[in-house]
Scaffold this motif. Structure first.
Motif, mmCIF file in Angstrom:
data_model
loop_
_atom_site.group_PDB
_atom_site.id
_atom_site.type_symbol
_atom_site.label_atom_id
_atom_site.label_comp_id
_atom_site.label_asym_id
_atom_site.label_seq_id
_atom_site.Cartn_x
_atom_site.Cartn_y
_atom_site.Cartn_z
ATOM 1 N N SER A 104 -6.569 3.713 -0.808
ATOM 2 C CA SER A 104 -7.221 2.939 0.245
ATOM 3 C C SER A 104 -6.739 3.383 1.634
ATOM 4 O O SER A 104 -7.446 3.199 2.631
ATOM 5 N N ILE A 105 -5.539 3.964 1.710
ATOM 6 C CA ILE A 105 -5.038 4.496 2.977
ATOM 7 C C ILE A 105 -6.012 5.540 3.519
ATOM 8 O O ILE A 105 -6.229 5.650 4.735
ATOM 9 N N LYS A 156 -0.433 0.449 12.528
ATOM 10 C CA LYS A 156 -1.544 -0.287 11.925
ATOM 11 C C LYS A 156 -1.074 -1.349 10.932
ATOM 12 O O LYS A 156 -1.886 -1.952 10.246
ATOM 13 N N ASP A 215 0.804 -1.224 0.000
ATOM 14 C CA ASP A 215 0.000 0.000 0.000
ATOM 15 C C ASP A 215 0.838 1.276 0.000
ATOM 16 O O ASP A 215 0.342 2.346 -0.350
ATOM 17 N N GLU A 264 -10.301 3.634 3.100
ATOM 18 C CA GLU A 264 -10.610 2.514 3.983
ATOM 19 C C GLU A 264 -10.021 2.687 5.380
ATOM 20 O O GLU A 264 -10.663 2.360 6.379
ATOM 21 N N ARG A 265 -8.807 3.211 5.450
ATOM 22 C CA ARG A 265 -8.132 3.345 6.747
ATOM 23 C C ARG A 265 -8.335 4.705 7.395
ATOM 24 O O ARG A 265 -8.132 4.840 8.602
ATOM 25 N N ARG A 266 -8.694 5.718 6.582
ATOM 26 C CA ARG A 266 -8.921 7.073 7.085
ATOM 27 C C ARG A 266 -7.679 7.643 7.776
ATOM 28 O O ARG A 266 -7.767 8.342 8.786
ATOM 29 N N ILE A 267 -6.495 7.353 7.225
ATOM 30 C CA ILE A 267 -5.254 7.841 7.813
ATOM 31 C C ILE A 267 -4.799 9.079 7.039
ATOM 32 O O ILE A 267 -4.074 8.986 6.046
ATOM 33 N N ILE A 289 0.448 -1.290 8.067
ATOM 34 C CA ILE A 289 0.170 -1.084 6.646
ATOM 35 C C ILE A 289 1.316 -1.669 5.835
ATOM 36 O O ILE A 289 2.483 -1.379 6.107
#
Length: 310
Positions: free
Chosen positions: A174-175, A202, A128, A178-181, A204
């Motif tokens: 997607s970071i 996390k 990612d 989906e991850r909301r980072i 990743i």
């Protein structure tokens, strides 16, 4: 005399997948138009990729707005922000690309960077985040040092410094989706380090590209060399668990062994091409016969955590 292989990140010819991802590159901007023009040129001439360049400007003025209208890949948004990381997040929320990155005004991509990153992500669907190597240059584009990166490790990155450059960091959307980072905008200088620490916590999936992708310019006015940066770095380091702080010599020794095993202390001859104030319309080639891994200016000014390699 034949020159060393020109850095398109020192790339071999790449294969072209049938469906290539779109890139969104975010640049936070405020009164740096001369540098922004060079940064934008290094994105505009990337080949074999689709890329949008989103500039989040805090109010530079009419000259920037007039110039931006002539740039086909550039999307300018002018609005007040709460600092650099808030500006980056605003740009990321507007981004439509599959692969995201942020590049400051005083940074540039080498030729072929985005194509090689696209190929890497296509070949490694479970990764990612990918980190490229960086070249540090002075305000005239002259070589200062090579910064070959290693995967960051949590406690070394937290208590010492990051072995990567944000300017050479690329990540899937997607970071965010989906991850909301997003980048923490309550930090002014080391928000990128805090962001990477969160990625590490996390777990990743990350990888190192092993190629030069980016040039970072030491302008003399870099935010990371200020007194406020030093204070913020110390605050971040002191937020680590006390036991991790006490083991700092161990993290440093381990990191230096990793650098030794990867041959980072002995960079190879190379050349690179970038836009300069003297050559804003055409990349200028710089040949490096005696490369070094030592950033001498950094040893004197102690810039931000995201530019180090203890």
């Amino acid at each position: 005399m034949r020159h060393p292989k020109l850095a398109r990140g020192n790339l071999p010819p790449h294969s072209t997948p049938q469906v290539r991802p779109k890139f969104s590159i975010i640049t936070p901007s405020f009164r740096q138009l001369d540098w922004l023009k060079l940064c934008a040129a290094s994105i505009a001439d990337q080949e074999n990729v689709e890329a949008e360049h989103i500039v989040q400007d805090a109010g530079t003025g009419a000259d920037l707005e007039a110039w931006s209208a002539t740039q086909s890949r550039l999307k300018l948004f002018v609005e007040k922000d709460n600092g650099m990381y808030d500006a980056v997040n605003r740009g990321l929320r507007r981004a439509s690309g599959d692969i995201l990155a942020y590049l400051n005004c005083d940074e540039q991509y080498l030729p072929g960077t985005l194509a090689q990153v696209a190929d890497f992500f296509a070949a490694h669907p479970k990764v990612d985040v990918v980190f490229g190597n960086a070249i540090v240059a002075n305000a005239d584009g002259q070589y200062l040092c090579s910064r070959e990166v290693l995967l960051p490790q949590l406690y070394h990155a937290w208590t010492c410094t990051l072995p990567v450059f944000t300017a050479a960091t690329f990540f899937r959307r997607s970071i965010l989706d989906e991850r909301r980072i997003f980048f923490p905008d309550d930090w002014r200088v080391v928000g990128d380090a805090v962001w990477i620490l969160e990625l590490l916590r996390k777990k990743i999936p990350m990888a190192v590209l092993g190629k030069f992708t980016t040039v970072f310019t030491e302008t003399g006015d870099n935010l990371g060399a200020t007194a406020s940066a030093t204070q913020e770095i110390e605050r971040l380091k002191n937020s680590a668990p006390l036991w991790a702080q006490k083991l700092k010599p161990l993290w440093i020794a381990q990191h230096r062994i990793r650098r030794l095993l990867h041959g980072i202390y002995w960079p190879k001859k190379m050349s690179y091409s970038i836009f300069t104030h003297a050559s804003p319309a055409r990349r200028k080639i710089f040949v490096v016969d005696k490369p070094t891994s030592i950033w001498w200016g950094r040893l004197e000014t102690k810039p931000a955590i995201n530019q180090g390699s203890q």
